[in-house]
Design an enzyme around this catalytic site. Structure first.
Site, short mmCIF file in Angstrom:
data_model
loop_
_atom_site.label_atom_id
_atom_site.label_comp_id
_atom_site.label_asym_id
_atom_site.label_seq_id
_atom_site.Cartn_x
_atom_site.Cartn_y
_atom_site.Cartn_z
N GLU A 67 -15.47 2.24 -7.88
CA GLU A 67 -14.98 2.98 -6.71
C GLU A 67 -16.09 3.76 -6.02
O GLU A 67 -16.39 4.90 -6.41
CB GLU A 67 -13.84 3.93 -7.12
CG GLU A 67 -13.31 4.75 -5.94
CD GLU A 67 -12.13 5.66 -6.30
OE1 GLU A 67 -11.81 5.78 -7.50
OE2 GLU A 67 -11.56 6.26 -5.38
N LYS A 104 -12.65 -0.68 -5.70
CA LYS A 104 -11.74 0.28 -5.06
C LYS A 104 -12.50 1.01 -3.96
O LYS A 104 -13.14 2.03 -4.20
CB LYS A 104 -11.21 1.27 -6.11
CG LYS A 104 -10.31 2.37 -5.54
CD LYS A 104 -9.48 3.05 -6.61
CE LYS A 104 -8.73 4.24 -6.06
NZ LYS A 104 -7.71 4.75 -6.98
P1 13P Z 1 -6.07 8.74 -3.18
O1 13P Z 1 -5.26 7.49 -2.88
O2 13P Z 1 -5.25 10.00 -3.12
O3 13P Z 1 -7.34 8.80 -2.38
O4 13P Z 1 -6.49 8.66 -4.69
C1 13P Z 1 -6.95 7.46 -5.20
C2 13P Z 1 -7.94 7.73 -6.25
O5 13P Z 1 -7.73 7.42 -7.40
C3 13P Z 1 -9.22 8.34 -5.87
O6 13P Z 1 -10.11 8.24 -6.92
#
Ligand code: 13P
Length: 343
Positions: free
Chosen positions: A177, A219
Site C-alpha cells: 500500500e 492497495k
Molecule cells: P481508508 O479506506 O479509510 O482510507 O482505510 C483503508 C486503509 O486500510 C488505509 O491503510
C-alpha cells in the site's frame, strides 16, 4: 514458500463481487473514530464493535477478507471463538496490519517513512499461527511544495518490497500500500504524476526483492484532485485518470488492485470504483479495501449502543452490497435507498 497457496488466497480476496473490509485501525486511530460518536475507546468497546462488523449476516457475499489489528487478532467473540476464527468460519479471510506506522523521514522535513521491518519475520510466524493469511503495510506519501522527494518515494518502496518478500517467505499474501494522500489543494494531474512515480518505484523494488506478483495485491489511492482543490472531478474523470496510470505502472501478472478510500465519502468511493469497472475489461481485478468508506455509516448508526446493533449491521451490509455492485460496474445511486435484509 509455496506460491500456489498465495495465488489461491489472492484470487479468493479479489473474487468477483467481493472486496476487503479494512478494520485494522491502530488504537490511536480507532479512538479518533470513536470520538466522532462520543464513545470511549476501551478494549471492550473496540472488541464489541469489531464483533458486530464481523458477525454481520450475509456480509461474506461481498466481503472476502478483513484486515485486523494486533489487538483484534487476539480477541474473542461472545461465542468464545477468536475473532479470526469467527471470520474464517463465515468464509471471510483474516488478514493483519504488520507495519508499525509512518515516522518522520530523517533529513526530509514533512515526509514520512513507514517502520516495522525489525522482527517482522517472527511476527509474521505468530500472526500465521493466529490465522492471518494476508498482510498489509501502508506507506504514506504527501503532496506539497517540493514534496514528495525521490528519497521519500524510494525509501518507502524499498521498505514495502522487504516487507512483501518476508510475507511471501511465510506463504502470506502481501498487500502493498503506497498511499498518496488526498489532503491539500493540488490538482488531479499532480496526483496522477506522483502516484505513477510511486507505483513505478514500488514495482521496480518488488522485482529486485524477488516478490512474485501472482501472489501479491496492490492497495493504491485513486487518482483524485486534493480535497482543497477548487477543481473537483467526476467519477468518469477519476476512473480514466486512475486506470491510465495503473496500465502504465502495474504489471498484468498482479491478480488484483484493492483501492483505499482515503477520506472520500462512502458514496464517492463506491461511485469511483464503479466508474473504473464500467470502463470494461482490465488486466487485474479492480476492488476495494475500504476502512472509513465502509464503516462511517455503521458507526453513525451504532453509537455504541446494543439496541442499535442490528441497524448498524444493516448499514454495513448495505454499504458492502453497493461496493459489491461497483465491482461489476452496475452500481446506481438509486441503490443508496435500497433496503437490505439480515435475514
Ligand atoms: P481508508 O479506506 O479509510 O482510507 O482505510 C483503508 C486503509 O486500510 C488505509 O491503510
Amino acid at each position: 514458500m509455496d506460491i500456489s497457496i498465495m495465488e489461491t488466497t489472492a484470487q479468493a480476496i479479489v473474487a468477483p463481487g467481493k472486496g476487503i473490509l479494512a478494520a485494522d485501525e491502530s488504537t490511536g486511530t480507532i479512538k479518533k473514530r470513536f470520538d466522532t460518536i462520543n464513545l470511549a475507546s476501551t478494549e471492550e468497546t473496540r472488541r464489541s464493535y469489531r464483533e458486530l462488523l464481523f458477525t454481520t449476516p450475509k456480509v461474506e457475499k461481498y466481503v472476502s477478507g478483513v484486515i485486523l489489528y494486533d489487538e483484534t487478532i487476539r480477541q474473542k467473540g461472545s461465542n468464545g471463538k477468536t475473532l479470526p476464527q469467527i471470520l474464517a468460519d463465515s468464509g471471510q479471510i483474516p488478514g493483519i496490519k504488520v507495519d508499525k506506522g509512518a515516522k518522520s523521514l530523517a533529513g526530509h522535513p514533512g515526509e514520512l517513512v513507514t517502520e516495522g521491518l525489525d522482527g517482522l519475520r517472527e511476527r509474521l510466524a505468530e500472526y500465521k499461527e493466529l490465522g492471518a493469511r494476508f498482510a498489509k503495510w501502508r506507506a504514506v506519501i504527501d503532496i506539497g511544495p517540493g514534496i514528495p522527494t525521490r528519497a521519500c518515494i524510494q525509501s518507502n518502496a524499498h521498505a514495502l518490497a522487504r516487507y512483501a518478500a518476508l510475507c511471501q517467505e511465510a506463504d502470506i499474501v502481501p498487500i502493498v500500500e503506497p498511499e498518496v494522500l488526498m489532503d491539500g489543494g493540488h490538482d488531479i494531474a499532480a496526483c496522477a504524476e506522483v502516484t505513477e512515480a510511486a507505483l513505478r518505484a514500488v514495482f521496480a523494488e518488488l522485482y529486485e526483492a524477488g516478490v512474485i506478483l501472482e501472489g501479491a495485491l496492490l492497495k493504491p489511492n485513486m487518482v483524485l484532485p486534493g480535497k482543497k482543490s477548487p477543481k473537483q472531478a467526476s467519477p468518469e474523470e477519476i476512473a480514466e485518470a486512475t486506470v491510465r496510470i495503473l496500465r502504465r505502472a502495474v504489471p498484468a501478472a498482479l491478480p488484483g488492485i484493492v483501492f483505499l478510500s482515503g477520506g472520500q465519502t462512502p458514496q464517492q468511493a463506491t461511485e469511483n470504483l464503479n466508474a473504473m469497472n464500467a470502463l470494461g475489461d482490465h488486466p487485474w481485478e479492480l476492488s476495494f479495501s475500504y476502512g472509513r468508506a465502509l464503516q462511517e455509516p455503521v458507526l453513525k448508526t451504532w453509537l455504541g449502543q446494543a439496541d442499535n446493533a442490528e441497524a448498524a449491521q444493516r448499514a454495513y451490509l448495505h454499504r458492502a452490497f453497493c461496493n459489491g455492485e461497483a465491482r461489476y460496474g452496475r452500481y446506481t445511486p438509486a441503490m443508496e435507498d435500497q433496503q437490505v435484509s439480515l435475514a
